[in-house]
Motif scaffolding. Structure first.
Motif, mmCIF file in Angstrom:
data_model
loop_
_atom_site.group_PDB
_atom_site.id
_atom_site.type_symbol
_atom_site.label_atom_id
_atom_site.label_comp_id
_atom_site.label_asym_id
_atom_site.label_seq_id
_atom_site.Cartn_x
_atom_site.Cartn_y
_atom_site.Cartn_z
ATOM 1 N N HIS A 256 86.568 81.361 3.351
ATOM 2 C CA HIS A 256 85.534 80.893 2.420
ATOM 3 C C HIS A 256 84.266 80.640 3.216
ATOM 4 O O HIS A 256 84.280 79.874 4.180
ATOM 5 N N LEU A 257 83.172 81.280 2.810
ATOM 6 C CA LEU A 257 81.888 81.119 3.489
ATOM 7 C C LEU A 257 80.943 80.347 2.577
ATOM 8 O O LEU A 257 80.307 80.937 1.689
ATOM 9 N N PRO A 258 80.847 79.031 2.768
ATOM 10 C CA PRO A 258 79.995 78.229 1.878
ATOM 11 C C PRO A 258 78.532 78.252 2.336
ATOM 12 O O PRO A 258 78.005 77.268 2.855
ATOM 13 N N VAL A 259 77.885 79.377 2.162
ATOM 14 C CA VAL A 259 76.527 79.552 2.684
ATOM 15 C C VAL A 259 75.531 78.644 1.969
ATOM 16 O O VAL A 259 75.740 78.247 0.831
ATOM 17 N N GLU A 274 78.551 93.609 12.042
ATOM 18 C CA GLU A 274 79.877 93.573 12.646
ATOM 19 C C GLU A 274 80.670 94.857 12.363
ATOM 20 O O GLU A 274 81.329 95.389 13.254
ATOM 21 N N LEU A 275 80.598 95.329 11.117
ATOM 22 C CA LEU A 275 81.319 96.572 10.789
ATOM 23 C C LEU A 275 80.821 97.713 11.666
ATOM 24 O O LEU A 275 81.607 98.540 12.131
ATOM 25 N N ILE A 276 79.506 97.738 11.902
ATOM 26 C CA ILE A 276 78.927 98.817 12.702
ATOM 27 C C ILE A 276 79.254 98.628 14.183
ATOM 28 O O ILE A 276 79.680 99.570 14.857
ATOM 29 N N SER A 277 79.100 97.406 14.684
ATOM 30 C CA SER A 277 79.324 97.220 16.124
ATOM 31 C C SER A 277 80.806 97.348 16.481
ATOM 32 O O SER A 277 81.151 97.742 17.592
ATOM 33 N N ARG A 301 70.564 95.743 13.478
ATOM 34 C CA ARG A 301 70.899 95.758 14.907
ATOM 35 C C ARG A 301 70.926 94.345 15.504
ATOM 36 O O ARG A 301 71.813 94.000 16.270
ATOM 37 N N ASP A 302 69.960 93.517 15.108
ATOM 38 C CA ASP A 302 69.883 92.163 15.677
ATOM 39 C C ASP A 302 70.524 91.093 14.790
ATOM 40 O O ASP A 302 70.402 89.906 15.081
ATOM 41 N N CYS A 303 71.154 91.513 13.713
ATOM 42 C CA CYS A 303 71.706 90.529 12.775
ATOM 43 C C CYS A 303 73.111 90.117 13.212
ATOM 44 O O CYS A 303 74.112 90.408 12.537
ATOM 45 N N THR A 304 73.201 89.437 14.327
ATOM 46 C CA THR A 304 74.505 89.026 14.841
ATOM 47 C C THR A 304 75.073 87.883 14.009
ATOM 48 O O THR A 304 74.328 87.186 13.313
ATOM 49 N N PRO A 305 76.374 87.673 14.080
ATOM 50 C CA PRO A 305 76.951 86.516 13.379
ATOM 51 C C PRO A 305 76.292 85.199 13.811
ATOM 52 O O PRO A 305 76.115 84.301 12.975
ATOM 53 N N GLU A 306 75.908 85.103 15.082
ATOM 54 C CA GLU A 306 75.264 83.862 15.539
ATOM 55 C C GLU A 306 73.923 83.660 14.843
ATOM 56 O O GLU A 306 73.567 82.557 14.442
ATOM 57 N N TRP A 307 73.171 84.761 14.719
ATOM 58 C CA TRP A 307 71.880 84.703 14.016
ATOM 59 C C TRP A 307 72.073 84.241 12.580
ATOM 60 O O TRP A 307 71.394 83.343 12.083
ATOM 61 N N ALA A 308 73.037 84.866 11.893
ATOM 62 C CA ALA A 308 73.262 84.523 10.488
ATOM 63 C C ALA A 308 73.835 83.114 10.347
ATOM 64 O O ALA A 308 73.503 82.399 9.396
ATOM 65 N N ALA A 309 74.676 82.722 11.290
ATOM 66 C CA ALA A 309 75.297 81.394 11.208
ATOM 67 C C ALA A 309 74.227 80.306 11.154
ATOM 68 O O ALA A 309 74.331 79.330 10.402
ATOM 69 N N GLU A 310 73.189 80.512 11.953
ATOM 70 C CA GLU A 310 72.080 79.560 11.998
ATOM 71 C C GLU A 310 71.386 79.459 10.636
ATOM 72 O O GLU A 310 71.076 78.372 10.153
ATOM 73 N N GLY A 313 74.242 78.480 7.717
ATOM 74 C CA GLY A 313 74.951 77.216 7.851
ATOM 75 C C GLY A 313 76.462 77.361 7.776
ATOM 76 O O GLY A 313 77.147 76.467 7.278
ATOM 77 N N VAL A 314 76.984 78.499 8.231
ATOM 78 C CA VAL A 314 78.439 78.662 8.357
ATOM 79 C C VAL A 314 78.730 79.123 9.781
ATOM 80 O O VAL A 314 77.832 79.565 10.497
ATOM 81 N N GLY A 315 79.979 79.040 10.180
ATOM 82 C CA GLY A 315 80.320 79.373 11.553
ATOM 83 C C GLY A 315 80.273 80.873 11.823
ATOM 84 O O GLY A 315 80.661 81.679 10.962
ATOM 85 N N ALA A 316 79.801 81.249 13.015
ATOM 86 C CA ALA A 316 79.781 82.664 13.387
ATOM 87 C C ALA A 316 81.198 83.237 13.383
ATOM 88 O O ALA A 316 81.409 84.395 13.009
ATOM 89 N N ASP A 317 82.167 82.427 13.771
ATOM 90 C CA ASP A 317 83.547 82.915 13.792
ATOM 91 C C ASP A 317 84.067 83.214 12.387
ATOM 92 O O ASP A 317 84.861 84.135 12.188
ATOM 93 N N GLU A 318 83.603 82.405 11.430
ATOM 94 C CA GLU A 318 84.031 82.656 10.041
ATOM 95 C C GLU A 318 83.431 83.965 9.535
ATOM 96 O O GLU A 318 84.068 84.706 8.786
ATOM 97 N N ILE A 319 82.181 84.229 9.929
ATOM 98 C CA ILE A 319 81.549 85.497 9.528
ATOM 99 C C ILE A 319 82.329 86.656 10.141
ATOM 100 O O ILE A 319 82.619 87.652 9.490
#
Lengths: 817, 163
Positions: A256-259, A274-277, A301-310, A313-319
């Motif tokens: 569950h990603l409560p964005v 992630e699917l691409i990398s 290209r630069d849309c890493t899980p860490e970027w989106a997590a910030e 407001g959800v964890g990069a690992d959950e993404i």
């Protein structure tokens, strides 16, 4: 079914009913749900009249029970591909509103500032006189038509022809702009044409359910029952849910990603990254059937899980976990609804969901599909028939050949059909009315005085002296209060017609009972207006050449011939017998087509497509020659988009994010569900959902009265403390002022007092879920919990008395085998 | 080399475009799509100005990275206009005003787009791949802004002229 044991659950307490688990690829067991008025037994029912749900978009097939000329109950249809006999609470109980003593039975007209009863002749004369005056003074540009997603196909088509070839105005739209415009636009962007790719039967075959901003448990109750039955069966699908609230599906989710509201695009871009990398891309599919992959590569290209997590407001690992599930399977059923469509960057986000399925090759095969959902029962028909911002039968307003086809069909000159710019969308129609250039607004079966954003502004527009407002409805709604003429309409069960659900299933809806008083079918009202206006074709014959529902349906069939939504293989005879069928239904697909694009046979050819697409950020329409150069062979288009922050982010004054939405027991502005006793009692009044952290920060406990303050308005309501993500405040949008016990004048009950006047640039859908607000505590609870259901996403953290319906809400379930 | 001239012209044209977008948005706040989108598009041009200032450093040319912000500060009347637009918004005349403003915006975007074209040719002629990459990244956005102004004019003019 008879002979099998029946159970009788309280369907307010248990909205989804008993479980009937089944395996992947298995048949969803039949369970027939029946609710009859107290004291009536099945044997006493004189007639069962086939129809389908009118209080949500799922299209559950049912029969209306009739006895002594009255509706006495409903029963799900066992033979329906949609619901396999099941019904939701709104289906089981909502029909009782038809018999409300508050139904409009005679037309009303404004005299001396008051609405008074009148006869049909006088009401129609007033409308026709004003129409002729304005046609003479200003011409077609003075006319706006604002319809709904709750009439029937025949009514939309007729209204569309009246508007486009009779009045010849470009200003026609439906409240579908608020619910399903982004679904249509996202399909047009990816496939160059509207048309739901997937099927509900994909639930039976999928390995992953990906629900983005789609609280299916409350919006499509029986579809969730189907998902639940898969989840509880052998080889259940993985469930990934994106929602800031801890909804019922979120409680069942693997991830569950409560964005944060307003950040869907950032999340989806990170999943694509992630699917691409991880190279979880079906390159053969992408190369053969799509365009635009390289652009997507650059964009994410630069849309890493860490970027989106910030941002989210959800964890990069959950993404990553979500992306891993999507990357590991190709039987992915992706669905989305208002959490995407009514949020910031709506179309851009909805398109990325299509892109995920394209990258995975999950399209047009059992279990691999896309459901861009609808919010309303007949929204699909508003879209098909040209009663929203599209031309009939998915024709392209920017393709002169398509306009010429309509001109020939209607026997008018092509120049008579306005197509110099995209058809005017609802928010712009109200803007023109505000400016005074639209002076006649005909509103059918919708309640903009409660459902549009920034209500103070909408009320002031509807109340304008120089705007002649016609309202056609069942009740004196908040909008009708502001009208010049009010026309009493017959509704579902009181008139005949057809309508089409989210997965393209066409149902016939029979006339079971007579409408109350002098109320008339919407189709008859439109036909009467056309006759009185004496609209003619170019040979001097009446423009509207049909006279009832069946002849209107035949006219529509001719219009749909050869188009993606081809109805030519259907007939009233077949549909009346309960023979629901998916379109396209024609010579090639005589029994309908379960899934579109099974052979990647897109409707994207430049000469055939409905739309050349739009710039997802600016909304600018792609020109014909650009599209031809880009997509001469009619492939699917992968469109990428950059995440942008919302225009009203939280700040010091308004630190919280406002989210509005539905509850399971109500529909729209409660005109019907508020008048069905079981539904009204389950969610009797407005509430505000807060997280425990935000509640504690404001010294608020369950049931305490709070003000939600936004830059445009305030809602005052008891607080419900839930597992919603901190920083987000939820207010249900159903509650207006017709039953607000004298507090109508202070305008503190409707969620849309607070929402922002802003819309998605591509789909023009208003942003109901992206605004800023703050909370102010007003008073302690009076010993009561908030009037919110405990069974749904508003489930409280505190232990309080659960929502039940008691004996009045008991409905029979009969299981086959 | 006169590449500095092209850099400066592009910088100035994008600064003007960014400021003009904000001004038009403020003036037509009651046309909500115009208001919100002009702010987004102005953000693009502001980003272009920053990138151009960065590139100019390599040519020892001093271009102001914060030019848009400073231009905005000079627009002391902007807030007054913004308030005024809410009142104006209810009379039909603003339609004509909107058409005029969109036309001016279009011309500003066209000037900026041409400046990018010239700069892009120059970047190729002097074999400066870094500058060319900047042009390739930014110019399409300016073209999108320009196309939007045309679309908006197409949409708005029929109602303004027929009513």
């Amino acid at each position: 079914m008879r002979g099998y044991p029946a159970v009788v659950p309280d369907r307010i307490a248990d909205p989804w009913g008993s479980r009937t688990p089944y395996p992947r690829g298995g048949a969803w067991p039949v369970r027939v749900d029946t609710f009859l008025r107290d004291g009536v037994t099945s044997d006493e029912v004189e007639q069962w009249v086939p129809t389908a749900s009118l209080l949500h978009s799922n299209g559950d097939a049912m029969d209306v029970a009739v006895k002594d000329g009255r509706m006495v109950g409903v029963r799900g249809r066992a033979d329906s591909r949609v619901n396999h006999g099941r019904l939701g609470p709104k289906d089981l109980f909502g029909w009782q509103a038809n018999e409300s003593g508050e139904r409009l039975e005679r037309p009303l007209i404004r005299r001396g500032g008051e609405l008074v009863e009148t006869d049909w002749g006088s009401a129609m004369d007033a409308i026709v006189d004003r129409s002729r005056e304005l046609l003479g003074e200003q011409g077609p540009s003075a006319f706006g038509i604002y319809t709904t997603g709750q009439l029937f196909l025949e009514e939309y088509y007729t209204l569309g022809v009246i508007g486009r070839a009779g009045l010849r105005t470009n200003h026609i739209d439906g409240n579908t702009r608020l619910c399903t415009a982004t679904a249509a636009e996202a399909l047009k962007e990816t496939f160059a044409c509207d048309g739901q790719p997937g099927s509900y039967a994909d639930v039976d075959h999928c390995d992953v359910l990906f629900l983005v901003g789609h609280n299916v448990a409350e919006t499509q109750v029986t579809l969730w029952a189907r998902m639940l039955d898969r989840l509880e069966g052998p080889d259940p699908p993985k469930l990934v849910v994106v929602d800031p609230r801890r909804t019922v599906p979120a409680r069942h989710a693997d991830v569950h990603l409560p964005v944060r509201s307003g950040t869907n695009l950032a999340l989806l871009n990170a999943i694509l990254h992630e699917l691409i990398s991880d190279d979880q891309v079906d390159h053969a599919f992408v190369d053969a059937h799509t365009l635009g992959y390289d652009e997507l590569l650059k964009r994410v290209r630069d849309c890493t899980p860490e970027w989106a997590a910030e941002i989210c407001g959800v964890g990069a690992d959950e993404i990553r976990a979500a992306a891993e599930i999507l990357g590991a399977h190709d039987r992915i059923l992706s669905t989305c609804l208002q959490g995407v469509y009514q949020s910031h960057q709506a179309t851009a986000a909805a398109v990325q969901i299509n892109n995920i399925n394209l990258l995975r090759g999950a399209l047009g095969k059992p279990g691999g599909g896309i459901l861009q959902m609808n919010g309303q029962p007949t929204a699909q028909n508003t879209r098909e028939c040209g009663a929203n911002g599209d031309l009939p039968a998915f024709r392209n307003w920017a393709n002169d050949e398509h306009v010429e086809q309509l001109a020939q069909l209607w026997n008018v000159d092509a120049t008579a059909i306005p197509h110099y710019a995209p058809p005017t969308h609802a928010m712009q129609i109200f803007r023109y009315a505000e400016q005074g250039s639209i002076r006649f607004l005909w509103i059918s079966a919708t309640n903009p005085a409660v459902s549009l954003p920034e209500l103070d502004r909408i009320r002031s527009i509807l109340a304008k002296e120089d705007l002649f407002v016609v309202v056609q409805d069942l009740f004196v709604t908040e909008t009708a209060e502001l009208a010049d003429v009010v026309l009493p309409a017959a509704t579902w069960g009181e008139k005949e017609g057809t309508f089409t659900n989210t997965d393209r299933t066409v149902h016939h809806s029979g006339k079971a009972v007579q409408p109350p008083g002098e109320a008339r079918a919407d189709l008859d009202i439109f036909l009467d207006y056309a006759r009185r206006m004496d609209f003619r074709d170019k040979d001097g014959e009446p423009l509207i050449k049909w006279h009832d529902a069946e002849s209107a349906f035949k006219a529509w069939q001719a219009c749909s011939a050869g188009r993606p939504c081809d109805y030519t293989g259907l007939s009233y005879e077949k549909l009346r017998a309960g023979g629901e069928t998916q379109w396209p239904c024609n010579e090639q697909f005589p029994d309908g087509r379960e899934r579109l694009y099974t052979e990647q046979d897109f409707y994207a050819d430049p000469d055939y497509c409905e739309s050349y697409g739009r710039d997802l950020v600016t909304g600018t329409a792609v020109e014909s020659d650009e599209y031809r150069a880009l997509n001469a062979t009619g492939k699917a288009i992968i469109k990428a988009a950059e995440y942008l922050p919302p225009s009203e982010p939280p700040d010091e004054e308004y630190p919280l994010r406002l989210n509005t939405g539905r509850t399971l027991y109500h529909f729209h502005t409660r005109t019907k569900t508020g008048r069905a006793p079981q539904l009204a009692a389950a969610a009797p009044d407005v509430w505000v959902e807060l997280s425990a952290a935000d509640a504690q920060g404001h010294g608020v406990a369950e049931g305490d009265v709070v003000d939600v303050v936004a830059p445009r308005g305030v809602v005052r309501a008891p607080a419900r403390i839930t597992d919603i993500r901190p920083g987000v405040v939820f207010v249900p949008f159903h509650y207006g002022y017709w039953d607000s016990n004298g507090s109508a004048d202070d305008h503190r009950r409707a969620a849309n007092e607070m929402t922002i006047t802003q819309w998605d640039p591509a789909s023009k859908q208003p942003l109901f879920k992206t605004a800023a607000c703050r909370i102010e505590k007003v008073a302690d609870a009076d010993g009561q919990a908030a009037p919110a259901p405990t069974t749904t996403a508003s489930q409280p953290i505190a232990s309080i008395t659960p929502t039940v319906g008691g004996a009045a809400a008991e409905a029979t379930e009969e299981l086959a085998g | 080399m006169k590449i500095e001239v092209a850099l400066r012209e592009t910088h100035d044209a994008e600064t003007d475009l960014a400021a003009e977008l904000l001004r038009v948005g403020e003036r037509h706040k009651a046309d909500h799509d115009v208001y919100h989108l002009t702010r987004t598009l102005s953000g693009w041009s502001d980003r272009h100005v920053h990138r151009l200032a960065e590139q100019a450093e390599r040519y020892e040319l001093d271009l102001d990275a914060d030019a848009v912000e400073e231009e905005q500060d000079r627009g002391v009347l902007a807030r007054v206009r913004e308030k005024g637009s809410e009142l104006l918004g209810q009379r039909p005349e603003p339609g004509l005003l909107l058409l005029r403003d969109l036309r001016e915006l279009h011309l500003a975007a066209a000037r900026a787009s041409l400046a990018w074209t010239v700069l892009g040719q120059g970047a190729q002629a002097v074999s400066d791949p870094e500058l060319l990459e900047t042009v390739t990244a930014c110019h399409p956005e300016t073209i999108r802004t320009m196309k939007w102004t045309v679309q908006k004019i197409k949409e708005a003019s029929p109602q303004v002229l027929a009513s």
